[in-house]
Enzyme design. Structure first.
Site, PDB file in Angstrom:
ATOM      1  N   ARG A  30      54.536  13.694  67.065  1.00 16.21           N
ATOM      2  CA  ARG A  30      54.443  15.085  67.885  1.00 16.21           C
ATOM      3  C   ARG A  30      55.294  16.496  67.285  1.00 16.21           C
ATOM      4  NH1 ARG A  30      56.096  13.506  74.177  1.00 16.21           N
ATOM      5  NH2 ARG A  30      55.122  11.317  74.224  1.00 16.21           N
ATOM      6  N   HIS A  76      44.193  14.050  72.209  1.00 12.69           N
ATOM      7  CA  HIS A  76      45.600  14.095  72.666  1.00 12.69           C
ATOM      8  C   HIS A  76      46.072  13.999  74.225  1.00 12.69           C
ATOM      9  CE1 HIS A  76      49.293  15.824  70.832  1.00 12.69           C
ATOM     10  NE2 HIS A  76      49.581  16.409  72.125  1.00 12.69           N
ATOM     11  N   TYR A 120      41.470  31.858  82.336  1.00 13.41           N
ATOM     12  CA  TYR A 120      41.045  33.250  82.100  1.00 13.41           C
ATOM     13  C   TYR A 120      41.076  33.671  80.745  1.00 13.41           C
ATOM     14  CZ  TYR A 120      43.140  33.598  86.834  1.00 13.41           C
ATOM     15  OH  TYR A 120      43.238  33.456  87.956  1.00 13.41           O
TER      16      TYR A 120
END
Length: 746
Positions: A30, A76, A120
């Site tokens: 990570r 992931h 968006y």
């Protein structure tokens, strides 16, 4: 029932092993980038997913929500916010040395505005990402490993052709370690890599002739050039960076200071913090030269304008901004990355060494794959050319065969038994054929138009090109210099195509020194109202408004403007606040909440006593608590530099009732909620350290508590009001400390 096997183990050993396993998982899977491609797993998976979805630089944008969802579902299995944050950062040109994602929509700003929601915004790969990060994945160039549920395959590392760890830097917090790598200039990094490839014994100092130092996307100035060698050799250290400051001349001899580049560490909320810090310098009268500050930054770049008075010493003011604000800041370097599966702190040369080794590995695998394809192509081409020379025989074999299998067997092994020939000569020639399996398949699939003269010429020309490619690939694979030359050509192309001029200036600058204007020391009056708003006024202002000031304020205290005010609270703490931090001015000014200039919390704490720090040098204080504990503490105990300390030790559910200045020839009177009073000499109160509980002052009845305490001089008349009744303290009978006292008559 089967026997159950119980394995006994030390609990601490089990916890230690489990925590180490967890820590390594976080470090490798990570938080830390891989030294080879400079990417964390979430970045690698996001870029690969965009490549798989076909969201290329020359194709339409796709919604980020689609990219995030696909990445999370396939590769992931963590939160969508972490994937989207990684995607956003890769699209922010003020955070990355080289943007990897082409973002469309609101992807945040340098001033700390967040990106719009993923539903968006849209994104696609940048051209450089396709060319330098994802090219040749079809050539068995890197290993593919199963994804988390083994339904897909993902690359263990991307075939990145630039030292991305240096170009884009990295930031990440793991378990017990963190990485912080600054960004660098692509052209300089490419030159340093080429220099290492030409001479692997090159030193870090020699590498720095090519790579001058960090190159932050926000520009700025690195001012400790001499420290960079040590940082690049060890992989750790501190880089001092300043914003770029210019002075503009205005009409009438006035000037203004313009900040056009900020330190990299100021990205985000740091700009607002800087503006607030400058405002505080003016508010606390650290400087009176600044008349206005405005943030005129736009898409064109940073522009923070500070208006100054006509006769201002601008250089001194700029040095003050360097010292007192984040206009000069420190970037902590810790070049930590995953190398060979484990975290390692790497110097500049080591990072380049890992990168070059990786490039040779990629080139080897790439050209081995290409060579195998060309050799296969050559084999087929040679078969077709040979077939064209004996095409009549092959047609006779095909016409005389009963099945494809018979024809192929004849072409490969010369087996003519099942085939009918027109003549014995043809059969004899057919027995001599020895095409390979692949050649035979290609001949059987060959179309008739390939027999046209021009097509045969094209085939021969293609064969010549294939032979030339094979020779080239074999040369690259067998010759270090040839492979190095190919790698360097790639780097030169990428440098020419995507390189840019350096943004950050690197120099050795002198320590910022400024002369603080000495504050004229004078006595002022500290005023604090019952709502906790405090200010200071001149003594003359107080004298003119004495009656109103005493009536309207809870605390009125003469003090020096350069001193501190000590606030003692019921819960046994002492908070200090600087008098200079308080507004000074007119009597009717509102003042400022003491919460804003000290650690005091008016919502949770109550002030019992207040004094100026000058008193601490010559004063002894009497502490009285609700449970009847008393002690005498020397004022020197409270002469500390910290803003908050524990002023006394308290028993559970106890609190400070009063604090008073105490002299030896005084008497102490304790009064309880049930109306008991006890008078005893101050000499009976033991002197203790601030961390002590004290001694018992009065023996309390059940459900009783000390309500207040007084001290007075022996031989003086002292009247107080207690439970709505006037009490003359010096008429109370003197007793010993630790008595029960006498009950007041109603």
């Amino acid at each position: 029932m089967e026997d159950t096997q119980v394995i006994r183990t030390e609990y601490s050993d089990l916890m230690k092993k489990s925590y180490i396993d967890y820590a390594m998982s976080v470090i490798v899977s990570r938080a830390l980038p891989d030294v080879r491609d400079g990417l964390k797993p979430v970045q690698r998976r996001t870029l690969y997913d965009m490549y798989e979805l076909g969201i290329r630089y020359d194709r339409p944008y796709r919604k980020c929500a689609r990219i995030v969802g696909d990445t999370m579902g396939k590769y992931h299995p963590h939160g969508d916010s972490s994937i989207y944050e990684a995607l956003v950062v890769m699209a922010q040109d003020f955070k990355k040395g080289m943007v990897l994602v082409d973002g469309h929509g609101n992807f945040g700003s340098i001033e700390g505005d967040g990106a719009a929601a993923m539903r968006y915004t849209e994104a696609r790969l940048e051209k450089v990402t396709q060319e330098a990060f994802l090219a040749d994945l079809d050539k068995n160039i890197v290993d593919f490993v199963p994804n988390f549920d083994e339904t897909e395959k993902e690359p263990s590392v991307l075939p990145v052709r630039i030292p991305n760890l240096l170009v884009n830097g990295a930031e990440g917090i793991a378990v017990g370690m963190a990485t912080s790598i600054p960004t660098h200039n692509l052209g300089e990094v490419a030159d340093a890599v080429k220099a290492y490839m030409k001479d692997s014994s090159i030193t870090t100092r020699q590498l720095m002739k090519y790579l001058k130092g960090p190159d932050f996307p926000t520009g700025g100035i690195v001012v400790n050039k001499d420290d960079l060698l040590s940082i690049y050799e060890t992989g750790t250290g501190k880089i001092k960076i300043r914003g770029k400051v210019e002075t503009e001349e205005l009409k009438g001899g006035k000037k203004r200071i313009v900040i056009s580049e900020i330190p990299y560490t100021m990205i985000g909320a740091g700009i607002g913090k800087f503006l607030n810090d400058v405002y505080q310098l003016v508010e606390t009268k650290k400087t009176s030269d600044i008349t206005d500050i405005s943030n005129q930054s736009s898409k064109e770049g940073i522009r923070i304008v500070i208006e100054v008075k006509r006769d201002t010493d601008v250089d001194n003011l700029i040095n003050m901004l360097y010292k007192k604000t984040r206009l000069e800041d420190t970037f902590g370097v810790n070049m930590l990355a995953v190398a060979d599966g484990r975290p390692e702190t790497l110097g500049l040369k080591k990072i380049i060494e890992y990168h070059v080794d990786f490039q040779f590995e990629l080139a080897t695998r790439k050209y081995q794959t290409l060579l195998a394809k060309e050799q296969e192509k050559k084999e087929i081409q040679e078969g077709l050319i040979k077939a064209c020379d004996v095409i009549d025989l092959i047609i006779e074999i095909l016409r005389g065969s009963k099945s494809v299998k018979d024809a192929k067997d004849c072409l490969v092994n010369g087996n003519t038994e099942p085939i009918t020939f027109k003549s014995r000569i043809s059969e004899k020639m057919a027995k001599m054929l020895r095409f390979t399996e692949k050649q035979a398949t290609a001949i059987l699939e060959m179309r008739l138009y390939r027999l046209i003269g021009l097509e045969i010429e094209a085939l021969q020309k293609e064969h010549e090109e294939t032979v030339a490619k094979i020779a080239r690939y074999e040369d690259i694979l067998n010759n270090y210099d040839s492979m190095a030359s190919v790698i360097m050509e790639d780097l030169d192309h990428l440098k020419k195509e995507y390189g840019r001029k350096r943004r950050t200036r690197i120099e050795n600058a002198e320590e910022a020194v400024f002369e603080e204007k000495k504050i004229e020391e004078q006595e002022v009056i500290f005023l604090m109202d019952r709502f906790g708003y405090a200010k200071t006024v001149d003594v003359s202002v107080y004298e003119r408004n004495k009656e109103a000031a005493d009536k309207e304020n809870r605390f009125v205290l003469p003090c020096m403007n350069t001193g501190n005010i000590c606030l003692f609270t019921k819960d046994g703490k002492m908070h200090q606040l600087k008098v200079l931090d308080l507004p000074h001015g007119k009597f009717r000014d509102k003042g400022q909440p003491v919460d804003n200039v000290s650690n005091f919390d008016s919502a949770a704490e109550e002030i019992v006593y207040l004094c100026e720090d000058r008193q601490l040098f010559y004063t002894k204080f009497l502490f009285v608590t609700k449970q009847g504990m008393v002690k005498k503490v020397d004022g020197s105990e409270f002469q500390v530099s910290r803003r908050t300390i524990a002023a006394t030790k308290l028993q559970p559910e106890d609190e400070v009732v009063t604090i008073s200045i105490l002299n030896e020839n005084q008497d102490v009177v304790l009064m309880t909620e049930l109306g008991y009073c006890l008078r005893f000499p101050a000499s009976e109160v033991s002197e203790k350290k601030k961390g002590a509980l004290g001694v018992r002052g009065i023996r309390l009845q059940k459900k009783d508590a000390v309500e207040t305490a007084f001290v007075f001089e022996e031989g003086t008349e002292c009247k107080v009001t207690f439970h709505e009744k006037e009490v003359t303290l010096n008429r109370l009978k003197q007793a010993k400390r630790d008595g029960t006292g006498t009950k007041m008559r109603k």
